[in-house]
Design a protein around this motif. Structure first.
Motif, PDB file in Angstrom:
ATOM      1  N   SER A   5     -61.521  -6.191   4.997  1.00 58.58           N
ATOM      2  CA  SER A   5     -60.237  -5.817   5.566  1.00 58.58           C
ATOM      3  C   SER A   5     -60.452  -4.637   6.503  1.00 58.58           C
ATOM      4  O   SER A   5     -61.297  -3.767   6.246  1.00 58.58           O
ATOM      5  N   ALA A   6     -59.677  -4.593   7.570  1.00 60.32           N
ATOM      6  CA  ALA A   6     -59.756  -3.489   8.522  1.00 60.32           C
ATOM      7  C   ALA A   6     -58.349  -2.965   8.771  1.00 60.32           C
ATOM      8  O   ALA A   6     -57.387  -3.749   8.798  1.00 60.32           O
ATOM      9  N   PRO A   7     -58.200  -1.661   8.939  1.00 62.75           N
ATOM     10  CA  PRO A   7     -56.883  -1.126   9.300  1.00 62.75           C
ATOM     11  C   PRO A   7     -56.364  -1.837  10.543  1.00 62.75           C
ATOM     12  O   PRO A   7     -57.116  -2.032  11.502  1.00 62.75           O
ATOM     13  N   ILE A   8     -55.114  -2.225  10.512  1.00 62.32           N
ATOM     14  CA  ILE A   8     -54.594  -3.049  11.593  1.00 62.32           C
ATOM     15  C   ILE A   8     -54.648  -2.333  12.937  1.00 62.32           C
ATOM     16  O   ILE A   8     -54.809  -2.963  13.991  1.00 62.32           O
ATOM     17  N   GLU A   9     -54.574  -0.986  12.897  1.00 61.77           N
ATOM     18  CA  GLU A   9     -54.629  -0.238  14.156  1.00 61.77           C
ATOM     19  C   GLU A   9     -56.048  -0.157  14.716  1.00 61.77           C
ATOM     20  O   GLU A   9     -56.245   0.251  15.869  1.00 61.77           O
ATOM     21  N   HIS A  10     -57.052  -0.562  13.917  1.00 61.18           N
ATOM     22  CA  HIS A  10     -58.434  -0.571  14.398  1.00 61.18           C
ATOM     23  C   HIS A  10     -58.807  -1.913  15.028  1.00 61.18           C
ATOM     24  O   HIS A  10     -59.946  -2.096  15.460  1.00 61.18           O
ATOM     25  N   VAL A  11     -57.879  -2.838  15.053  1.00 56.10           N
ATOM     26  CA  VAL A  11     -58.105  -4.166  15.632  1.00 56.10           C
ATOM     27  C   VAL A  11     -57.232  -4.294  16.876  1.00 56.10           C
ATOM     28  O   VAL A  11     -56.042  -3.975  16.843  1.00 56.10           O
ATOM     29  N   SER A  12     -57.824  -4.748  17.969  1.00 55.80           N
ATOM     30  CA  SER A  12     -57.071  -4.873  19.221  1.00 55.80           C
ATOM     31  C   SER A  12     -57.382  -6.203  19.894  1.00 55.80           C
ATOM     32  O   SER A  12     -58.453  -6.779  19.683  1.00 55.80           O
TER      33      SER A  12
END
Length: 292
Positions: free
Chosen positions: A38-45
């Motif tokens: 899982s990755a913080p959603i703000e770290h995915v673009s």
């Protein structure tokens, strides 16, 4: 990753490639695969070069509601960026819906690939899911041609479409911007758009299609009318000036091609014109010329 290996793998289709994500890649493939996380959603673009530009509001809302109830079933496929964040390769719609649903993190599968492969995967995913409109599909194909020296035959093999489909789709980029925007917003279908490519006044015919709700068959008939009238007028004028040998040669070529052929010549040279009535006939002509 060498070019031949990339195209061979991608030619199997996105579903097969995504299915390989839980299998470690061979060192020769120069690609690393890591376990889901899982990755913080703000770290995915999103990928700014993703050919998909439009996302239907109703589809996003439906997916958002599903994610609220069940979470994200299929991970977002990403690649690692230099700053340690992630760029989406496949699954931007899921990521957008997850934001709307208020998720703090999203499940991801990391695939470290080049810009070229990332673009290939984005196009393949969207084409196979029928998520791209015809203009976005054409723009994606053109990106691969301009940036990575793909031929139309290469694209057909990688995307899983015929070469004629790729060629006909790319021709949509010749349409005026206003007409392309009608395809993008769904006012015109891909079939209508292909008809407009050969129309003398594509913008005018596009307006008639939208205003009168014309079918593709009706649009084809209207697109061919002016061309037929001009052709008949030109042929009547030219026929009066042609000698018997020229007329005989026209007939020979017409019989060989199964299409109308017109020849004009003078002291400084001349022209051979082959009349076609559909993009499929044009594709046939191109195939024959390329074989010689």
């Amino acid at each position: 990753m060498n070019e031949d290996l990339s195209r061979k793998r991608l030619g199997r289709g996105l579903a097969a490639l995504i299915g390989d994500l839980d299998r470690p890649a061979a060192p020769s493939e120069q690609m690393s695969v890591r376990a889901d996380r899982s990755a913080p959603i703000e770290h995915v673009s999103p990928n700014p070069r993703n050919p998909r530009r439009s996302f239907a509001e109703s589809d996003l809302e439906d997916l958002t509601q599903s994610i609220r109830e069940h979470g994200i079933v299929q991970p977002v496929v990403v690649r690692t960026m230099p700053d340690g964040h992630y760029e989406i390769i496949a699954g931007e719609r899921r990521w957008r819906a997850a934001q709307r649903a208020g998720l703090a993190a999203v499940p991801i599968v990391i695939r470290d690939v080049t810009d070229r492969v990332a673009l290939e995967l984005a196009i393949i995913e969207n084409v196979q899911r029928a998520d791209l409109n015809a203009v976005e599909e054409a723009q994606g194909y053109q990106q691969l041609i301009d940036e990575h020296q793909y031929t139309q035959a290469d694209l057909g093999q990688v995307i899983g479409k015929s070469r004629s489909h790729v060629a006909n789709t790319l021709r949509l980029l010749k349409l005026p911007d206003h007409v392309r925007s009608l395809v993008t917003d769904g006012s015109l279908s891909a079939g209508h758009a292909r008809t407009l490519v050969t129309a003398l006044d594509p913008a005018g015919l596009a307006r008639r299609i939208v205003d009168e709700g014309l079918s593709v068959r009706q649009a084809e008939a209207l697109a061919q009318q002016p061309a037929r009238q001009e052709s008949a007028k030109a042929e009547r004028h030219a026929a009066a000036e042609k000698d018997a040998d020229t007329i005989a040669l026209e007939k020979t070529l017409s019989d060989a091609l199964g299409l109308k052929v017109s020849i004009t010549h003078g002291q400084r040279g001349g022209d051979i014109k082959i009349r076609y009535s559909s993009l499929e006939q044009l594709d046939t002509i191109c195939h024959r010329l390329q074989r010689h």
